[in-house]
Design a protein around this motif. Structure first.
Motif, short mmCIF file in Angstrom:
data_model
loop_
_atom_site.label_atom_id
_atom_site.label_comp_id
_atom_site.label_asym_id
_atom_site.label_seq_id
_atom_site.Cartn_x
_atom_site.Cartn_y
_atom_site.Cartn_z
N TRP A 104 -6.14 -20.20 -1.21
CA TRP A 104 -6.09 -18.83 -0.78
C TRP A 104 -6.00 -18.06 -2.06
CZ3 TRP A 104 -2.20 -15.31 -2.89
CH2 TRP A 104 -2.44 -14.88 -1.73
N VAL A 105 -6.88 -17.28 -2.68
CA VAL A 105 -7.10 -16.42 -3.77
C VAL A 105 -6.48 -15.23 -3.41
CG1 VAL A 105 -7.73 -15.93 -5.49
CG2 VAL A 105 -8.85 -17.89 -4.63
N SER A 106 -5.69 -14.35 -4.61
CA SER A 106 -5.34 -12.87 -4.64
C SER A 106 -5.41 -12.84 -6.22
CB SER A 106 -3.19 -13.01 -4.66
OG SER A 106 -3.07 -11.60 -4.93
N LEU A 107 -6.08 -11.81 -5.90
CA LEU A 107 -6.30 -11.22 -7.35
C LEU A 107 -5.82 -9.93 -7.35
CD1 LEU A 107 -10.65 -11.72 -6.97
CD2 LEU A 107 -8.87 -13.38 -8.02
N GLY A 108 -5.16 -9.73 -8.37
CA GLY A 108 -4.16 -8.80 -8.64
C GLY A 108 -3.25 -7.82 -6.76
N GLY A 109 -2.81 -8.87 -6.11
CA GLY A 109 -2.52 -9.00 -5.56
C GLY A 109 -0.71 -8.47 -5.69
N PRO A 110 -0.56 -6.95 -4.01
CA PRO A 110 0.91 -6.95 -4.65
C PRO A 110 1.84 -7.43 -4.23
CG PRO A 110 0.21 -5.65 -3.12
CD PRO A 110 -0.78 -6.23 -4.11
N ASN A 111 2.01 -8.71 -4.32
CA ASN A 111 3.32 -9.90 -3.40
C ASN A 111 4.03 -10.05 -3.47
OD1 ASN A 111 0.83 -11.87 -3.21
ND2 ASN A 111 0.35 -12.48 -4.82
N HIS A 112 4.19 -9.29 -5.49
CA HIS A 112 6.24 -9.13 -5.16
C HIS A 112 6.23 -7.16 -4.79
CE1 HIS A 112 6.33 -13.37 -6.01
NE2 HIS A 112 7.30 -13.18 -5.43
N GLY A 113 5.02 -6.90 -4.34
CA GLY A 113 5.66 -4.91 -4.27
C GLY A 113 4.88 -4.50 -5.64
N THR A 114 4.52 -3.20 -5.81
CA THR A 114 3.86 -2.45 -6.58
C THR A 114 4.93 -1.28 -7.33
OG1 THR A 114 2.21 -1.28 -7.84
CG2 THR A 114 2.51 -2.05 -5.31
N SER A 115 5.04 -0.59 -7.53
CA SER A 115 5.89 1.12 -7.50
C SER A 115 5.62 1.74 -7.33
CB SER A 115 6.70 0.71 -9.08
OG SER A 115 6.27 0.97 -9.79
N LEU A 116 3.86 2.09 -7.62
CA LEU A 116 2.79 2.99 -6.90
C LEU A 116 2.57 3.20 -5.75
CD1 LEU A 116 2.30 2.22 -10.30
CD2 LEU A 116 0.02 3.01 -9.78
N ALA A 117 3.08 2.60 -5.16
CA ALA A 117 3.01 2.14 -3.56
C ALA A 117 4.14 3.40 -2.95
CB ALA A 117 3.32 1.16 -2.54
N TYR A 118 5.04 3.93 -3.82
CA TYR A 118 6.00 5.22 -2.86
C TYR A 118 5.40 5.98 -2.87
CZ TYR A 118 9.96 2.20 -3.56
OH TYR A 118 11.03 0.49 -3.09
N LEU A 119 4.35 6.42 -3.85
CA LEU A 119 3.72 7.37 -3.55
C LEU A 119 2.94 7.76 -2.69
CD1 LEU A 119 1.86 7.36 -7.47
CD2 LEU A 119 3.42 8.95 -6.66
N CYS A 120 2.62 6.64 -1.78
CA CYS A 120 1.74 7.41 -0.11
C CYS A 120 2.22 6.17 0.88
CB CYS A 120 0.26 6.57 -0.90
SG CYS A 120 0.07 4.85 -0.96
N ALA A 121 3.53 5.82 0.34
CA ALA A 121 4.24 5.39 1.28
C ALA A 121 5.16 5.93 2.36
CB ALA A 121 5.84 4.65 0.50
N LEU A 122 5.44 7.19 2.74
CA LEU A 122 5.50 8.11 3.53
C LEU A 122 4.37 7.92 4.75
CD1 LEU A 122 8.05 11.11 2.51
CD2 LEU A 122 8.48 8.99 2.99
N TRP A 123 3.33 8.28 4.23
CA TRP A 123 2.70 8.36 5.92
C TRP A 123 1.47 7.71 5.75
CZ3 TRP A 123 2.37 10.68 0.84
CH2 TRP A 123 1.46 10.83 0.23
N ASP A 124 1.51 6.07 5.23
CA ASP A 124 0.37 5.12 5.65
C ASP A 124 1.19 3.64 5.25
OD1 ASP A 124 -0.99 2.74 3.85
OD2 ASP A 124 -2.34 4.28 3.56
N GLN A 125 0.87 3.31 6.08
CA GLN A 125 1.86 1.63 6.59
C GLN A 125 1.75 0.76 5.22
OE1 GLN A 125 4.46 1.81 8.12
NE2 GLN A 125 4.74 -0.76 7.39
N GLY A 126 0.69 0.68 5.55
CA GLY A 126 0.06 -0.79 4.18
C GLY A 126 0.83 -0.30 3.14
N CYS A 127 0.55 0.96 2.55
CA CYS A 127 1.18 1.42 1.17
C CYS A 127 2.90 1.17 1.84
CB CYS A 127 0.52 3.12 1.14
SG CYS A 127 0.01 3.59 -0.29
N LYS A 128 3.76 0.88 2.85
CA LYS A 128 4.38 1.51 2.72
C LYS A 128 5.31 -0.21 2.77
CE LYS A 128 8.54 1.97 5.51
NZ LYS A 128 9.24 2.35 7.43
N ASP A 129 4.37 -1.04 3.00
CA ASP A 129 4.20 -2.75 3.12
C ASP A 129 4.13 -3.04 1.87
OD1 ASP A 129 4.54 -2.38 5.71
OD2 ASP A 129 2.47 -3.13 6.00
N MET A 130 3.60 -2.43 1.10
CA MET A 130 3.26 -3.03 -0.71
C MET A 130 4.36 -2.66 -1.65
SD MET A 130 -0.66 -2.46 -1.63
CE MET A 130 -0.63 -0.74 -1.11
#
Length: 230
Positions: free
Chosen positions: A131-157
């Motif tokens: 299994w390979v991760s390229l640039g994965g948000p494996n412990h989260g990314t703060s930029l995901a807060y910008l779209c987390a309110l309406w996008d579940q994928g962003c919330k997961d990140m």
């Protein structure tokens, strides 16, 4: 015409000796087993086409086209409740079509989360060899807060999300599957960039200053991924 039994016996002996003296190097070469099928998994708001360059590199390295697959999915859906199960079904389909026992999985960005959930909680470690991760948000990314309110994928990140809390609560790299990550100090989408690395994985810092999507097309990264899978 009557055959001389002595000559017949001598001919049999000569053939037997000749067979025994056949050089080892002249034996038919055994064909190498086919490589594991590879499943490429794109990131948020992307599609299978982002893998065209890397797929071409794999084909040039000897992978048959029927061993190269790309999973397409709705990146706004839940990684654990919806996508991990859909990915499990996709893996089963690839294994059934190819006759392989296990597959390799190469992910970019968000693609790491539903595939990690499948490995950790969906029985995937018995079906995924690498299994390979390229640039994965494996412990989260703060930029995901910008779209987390309406996008579940962003919330997961987002750091500390339900998905990430469960994925990282115990063993970050479970089972016999081998794990590897690649991260760049210039990744503008993963904040902090150290988020990608996982305990128990082979974690690689890229040689150059690569942006988030450059990880998909960089030749050095592609060759390193190939080497890891083999």
């Amino acid at each position: 015409m009557r055959r001389n039994p002595v000559l017949l016996l001598w001919a049999v002996v000569v053939m037997a000796v000749a067979a025994a003296l056949v050089p080892l190097g002249s034996a038919p070469a055994r064909a190498d087993p086919p490589p594991h099928p590879v499943i490429f998994v794109h990131g948020r708001n992307a599609g299978p086409g982002v893998w065209d360059g890397m797929r071409a590199d794999f084909a040039a390295a000897g992978y048959p086209q029927e061993r190269l697959h790309a999973w397409s999915y709705d990146t706004s859906r839940s990684s654990n409740e919806a996508l991990a199960g859909e990915f499990a079904a996709y893996v089963d389909g690839v294994l059934a079509r190819t006759g392989a026992a296990r597959a390799d999985v190469v992910t970019h960005s968000l693609g790491g989360l539903p595939t990690r959930w499948y490995l950790a909680f969906g029985g995937g470690t018995g079906k995924v060899a690498h299994w390979v991760s390229l640039g994965g948000p494996n412990h989260g990314t703060s930029l995901a807060y910008l779209c987390a309110l309406w996008d579940q994928g962003c919330k997961d990140m987002t750091p500390g999300s339900y998905v990430l809390t469960h994925l990282n609560a115990d063993d970050e790299t479970p089972g016999p599957t081998r794990y590897a990550t690649w991260w760049s100090s210039c990744d503008e989408q993963i904040a902090p960039v150290s988020s990608t690395a996982l305990d128990g994985a082979e974690n690689h810092a890229t040689a150059g200053c690569l942006k988030h999507n450059d990880l998909l097309t960089d030749d050095t990264v592609s060759q390193q991924v190939l080497a890891f899978l083999r």
